[in-house]
Structure formats: structure tokens, C-alpha cells
Design an enzyme around this catalytic site. Structure first.
Site, PDB file in Angstrom:
ATOM      1  N   ASP A   1     -97.676 -94.312 -44.454  1.00  0.00           N
ATOM      2  CA  ASP A   1     -98.959 -93.449 -43.861  1.00  0.00           C
ATOM      3  C   ASP A   1     -98.637 -92.754 -43.647  1.00  0.00           C
ATOM      4  OD1 ASP A   1     -99.999 -96.065 -45.500  1.00  0.00           O
ATOM      5  OD2 ASP A   1    -100.294 -97.102 -43.733  1.00  0.00           O
TER       6      ASP A   1
ATOM      7  N   HIS B   1     -94.167 -95.300 -42.541  1.00  0.00           N
ATOM      8  CA  HIS B   1     -95.036 -94.048 -41.733  1.00  0.00           C
ATOM      9  C   HIS B   1     -94.050 -92.856 -42.001  1.00  0.00           C
ATOM     10  CE1 HIS B   1     -97.507 -96.896 -39.751  1.00  0.00           C
ATOM     11  NE2 HIS B   1     -98.750 -96.209 -40.301  1.00  0.00           N
TER      12      HIS B   1
END
Length: 466
Positions: free
Chosen positions: A273, A415
Site C-alpha cells: 500500500d 507498504h
């Protein structure tokens, strides 16, 4: 002498009269020949188009011939819908004529026919007006459509509504709305600033509407765009909404893209992400490439703009790209318009750089409710393994959390904006491989078309958003 002159005059007058009558007769012959030629050409045109599967009706009003061609259904009955449309046009034209009875012309009512599938036919009725030019020929004066495109059942000739061609469901409405938004983004007519207004398109689907067109590959809908004076015809590929089309009316030529499936029974989907990041994402991609591993990146639209080229590289190297909003707000706390802005700006940003639209969405913080899910207009991808890499910023802990949560069908959240996550990846991949895991994208994990309004946590856990 006088008598002789009178006789000669009478002979001359007679000759002139004979010549005049002959000329008039010849002109009438030429005129009749021209008329017959025009009618024969129209007959041939209709036979070539529809194999004679029609009935011709002839009548005369106020000196004007009106010739109509009425198509027949597969049951060999007149298509009453087309006959009615032509009848209305004929009545309207007769009222407008008010011509001298000596005025001669021909008005043809024909139809254009297109078979969209074995059981559906699309028609458009056309008026062609021929008028007399000079004394010997007919010429085409005007040609126009006299009604909107009409879709009928091939067998019965009954007028089809959108609710009969498509499957009546909320999922169909959501699928169609997203498809229309994407087609409008493709036009390039909407700036990044204004693209969120496309989300305001409401009541796109009315089940009883008949003002749509359909071909072997597309459905064409009149769409009222906020701020636009007239509806815009938007073409949506049938392949993109095939799951929402009634099989009776889905052309066999439509090829639905196959969703790739994993090859083994021990699968895991790695997801990243908040990227792309110019300082971290390239390293993550390098490691994935070295291990021949595919993953899914949920990108922020603002980061796509700030770091051009990276999202294109992700796709070119076989990864899947999903949306993670424009700049990471909690969508359940935003207005409807802001949700549209967050989603559609990101869709446009990715499309402008890649020609691809994200087909899934991960809401920031996983926060979503039924209304927001429908406003997003994409399947929601959650996770089953949270590495909390944003909190620990420690490569060893990231690897440990992935291994602890890894199961067949798991979705792992990381991430690609933290260097410690990038640093953990090599060890993580090596250890998962040693345990026999196959690395798959979200699409490969499920191997089927995902639903709008539904959220997916892992291969076996999916549920409608409430």
C-alpha cells in the site's frame, strides 16, 4: 392563296401539336422510367440487406407515393414495433405535405437491421424522400432517421427493455456505472480536477428504458453528464459487463477475458500500500523480479502523479495494480462527492500513465461501509495478515509477522514506502518459497470476477459490506 396558307398553318399547328404531345409523352415515359428505377433500387437494397424478409406497403397521399418496408419476425409475422414507428412517421409526414396533387414524389420508409445475438435484433427506421427534378427524373432530397434505435426479440418482435437485456440486480447497476465512468475518462474530456463529477451520474439504469443501442460488441447508453446540456452516447464493451448481460442476448462472439488462476494449492498474495515511492518501490520491484514473484500494489493517485513511470513498471513486470484512494483519507468520514474525487482521480491518474484502470480497491485503514463501497464502485480488498511494518520499521519483525500469519489463501499487508519493508523482502520470499508457497496477485488468488460491494479478506473469507 389564302386557303393554301390556312391549310399550311393548320398542318404546321398539327405538326407542332404532335411534336408537343410526343415530347410530353417522352417526358412522361422518362419520368416513369426514373420512378421505376428508384423503386427497383430500393427494393434491391432491402432484399440485399434482409433477404426479402419484409412486406412492402404502397399508398399515395396528396400526389406523393409512400412506400414502406415492414420487417418480419422469425415467426414470419410483421414486426409490429417497427410498423408502428413507420406508421407514426407516415401520419406526421402526410399532415405536412399539403402539396398540389400534380406534385410528384416518393417517400420511402426503410429500416436498418443488425442482429446483436441469436435472439435479439436492433432496428433503426429511416425516411428517404425523392422529389421530381426537371421533367424526367427523381433525385434524393432528404434522408433521416425517424426513430431511436429499437431493440426487439428476434423470435417475437417484442420491444426489449434494458431490464430484459441485462440481469436485473444492484450489481448490474454498479458494474455499468463503473464501466461508464471509465469510458468517459478514456475520452480525455475530463481534467483531474473535474473527473470526480462523473460520480454524480445517477439513475444510469432504468429497467424499463428502451433508448439504448446494442451491437455485437457494445451496448450504447444515453448518459446525462452533470453540467452537459445534452445526454452523451457512451459505448460500453459487452465483454466488460458480460456477467450482467442476459445470456439469451449475449452475442456468442463476445469473448470474456479469463481471470488467471494459481497453479498450486498453496497460495499467498503479497500486497503493498501507499506507493509508489521513488525511493522504495524500485527496490521492492527489483527484489520481486529477482525471485520471479508477482504481487499487488494498491497505489495512491497523488503518488502516481508525483512518481511517474513506476505504476507502468509495476504493470509491465506482471504485477496487479489496485486503487488506495487519492491521498489516504478515511473514506467513511468523507462526503459522497469527496469519495468520488478520491476514486475517480486515482483511476484517471493510473489510466493516463498506463492505459489501464485498477479493478480493485483497498480503502485506507480498511474503513468502508455499504454506501461508501457502492460509491467506490470496485471490489474491496482487505487483508488477513497485517505486518504492521509502518509501526515497527524493523525488517526482521516484518518477516516474522509474515511467516507467522502465512496460510494458504492469505492476503499479506505491507507498504512499499518503508525501506525496512524493502529490506525484509528477500528473506521473506526465500523462506516462504522453502515452505512451498506460490505467490499470486489478487486476481490469481480468486480466479474469478470479484463483486462490487463485497470485501475480500482471504481466499475463503469474503462478505458483502454492511
Amino acid at each position: 392563296m389564302k386557303i393554301r396558307w390556312i391549310r399550311l398553318s393548320l398542318v404546321a399547328i398539327l405538326i407542332i401539336a404532335v411534336v408537343f404531345i410526343g415530347v410530353i409523352g417522352f417526358q412522361k415515359y422518362q419520368f416513369s422510367k426514373s420512378r421505376n428505377k428508384v423503386i427497383m433500387q430500393m427494393d434491391r437494397l432491402m432484399k440485399d440487406q434482409d433477404g426479402g424478409n419484409f412486406r412492402r406497403l404502397d399508398k399515395k397521399e396528396n400526389g406523393v407515393e409512400i412506400i414502406s418496408y415492414i420487417p418480419k419476425t422469425t415467426e414470419k409475422k410483421d414486426n409490429e414495433i417497427i410498423q408502428k414507428e413507420i406508421g407514426k412517421a407516415t401520419d406526421a409526414e402526410v399532415k405536412k405535405l399539403n402539396r398540389d396533387k400534380e406534385t410528384q414524389g416518393i417517400i420511402f420508409y426503410t429500416y436498418q437491421k443488425h442482429r446483436m445475438a441469436e435472439q435479439a435484433i436492433s432496428y433503426k427506421a429511416v425516411q428517404s424522400e425523392y422529389v421530381k427534378e426537371g421533367r424526367t427524373k427523381f433525385v434524393l432530397k432528404d434522408k433521416k432517421d425517424i426513430c431511436k434505435n429499437i431493440v426487439t426479440d428476434a423470435e417475437t418482435g417484442a420491444l426489449l427493455t434494458l431490464g430484459e437485456v441485462l440481469i436485473k440486480s444492484n450489481q448490474t447497476k454498479l458494474n455499468l456505472k463503473t464501466a461508464v465512468e471509465e469510458e468517459l475518462i478514456k475520452t480525455g474530456d475530463f481534467s483531474l480536477k473535474d473527473v470526480g463529477n462523473l460520480g454524480k451520474i445517477k439513475s444510469l439504469v432504468k429497467w424499463n428504458q428502451t433508448d439504448f443501442e446494442i451491437t455485437n460488441s457494445e451496448i450504447i447508453l444515453p448518459v446525462k453528464i452533470p453540467g452537459a446540456p445534452e445526454p452523451k452516447k457512451v459505448k460500453v464493451k459487452l465483454a466488460d459487463i458480460a456477467s450482467s448481460v442476459n445470456k439469451r442476448y449475449l452475442p456468442s462472439s463476445v469473448k470474456v477475458p479469463e481471470v488467471p488462476k494459481a497453479k498450486t494449492n498453496k497460495r499467498i498474495a503479497l500486497t503493498f500500500d501507499d506507493g509508489p515511492s521513488s525511493s522504495v518501490t524500485p527496490g521492492v520491484l527489483d527484489t520481486l523480479k529477482r525471485h520471479n514473484v508477482k504481487a499487488t500494489f494498491f497505489v495512491l493517485g497523488s503518488s502516481v502523479i508525483q512518481n511517474p513511470g513506476l505504476v507502468k513498471r509495476e504493470l509491465e513486470e506482471g504485477h496487479q495494480v489496485g486503487s488506495h484512494s487519492w491521498d489516504h483519507p478515511q473514506l467513511t468520514k468523507q462526503s459522497t462527492q469527496e469519495v468520488y474525487n478520491q476514486i475517480l482521480k486515482t483511476q484517471k491518474a493510473v489510466f493516463d500513465q498506463t492505459g489501464y484502470f485498477p479493478t480493485t480497491m483497498r480503502p485506507p485503514y480498511g474503513a468502508v461501509n455499504k454506501q461508501v463501497a457502492e460509491e467506490i464502485g470496485l471490489p474491496i480488498i482487505q487483508w488477513s495478515v497485517d505486518t504492521e511494518d509502518w509501526k515497527y520499521r524493523n525488517a526482521g519483525i516484518v518477516t516474522k509477522k509474515v511467516l507467522a500469519g502465512a496460510t494458504d489463501g492469505a492476503i499479506v499487508l505491507m507498504h512499499d514506502i518503508h525501506k525496512t519493508t524493502a529490506a525484509s523482502l528477500d528473506t521473506t520470499l526465500t523462506k516462504l518459497k522453502s515452505q512451498g508457497y506460490e505467490f499470486v496477485t489478487i486476481d490469481e488468488l480468486y480466479g474469478e470476477k470479484l463483486q462490487i460491494g463485497k470485501q475480500y479478506f482471504d481466499k475463503t473469507d469474503s462478505r458483502m459490506v454492511k
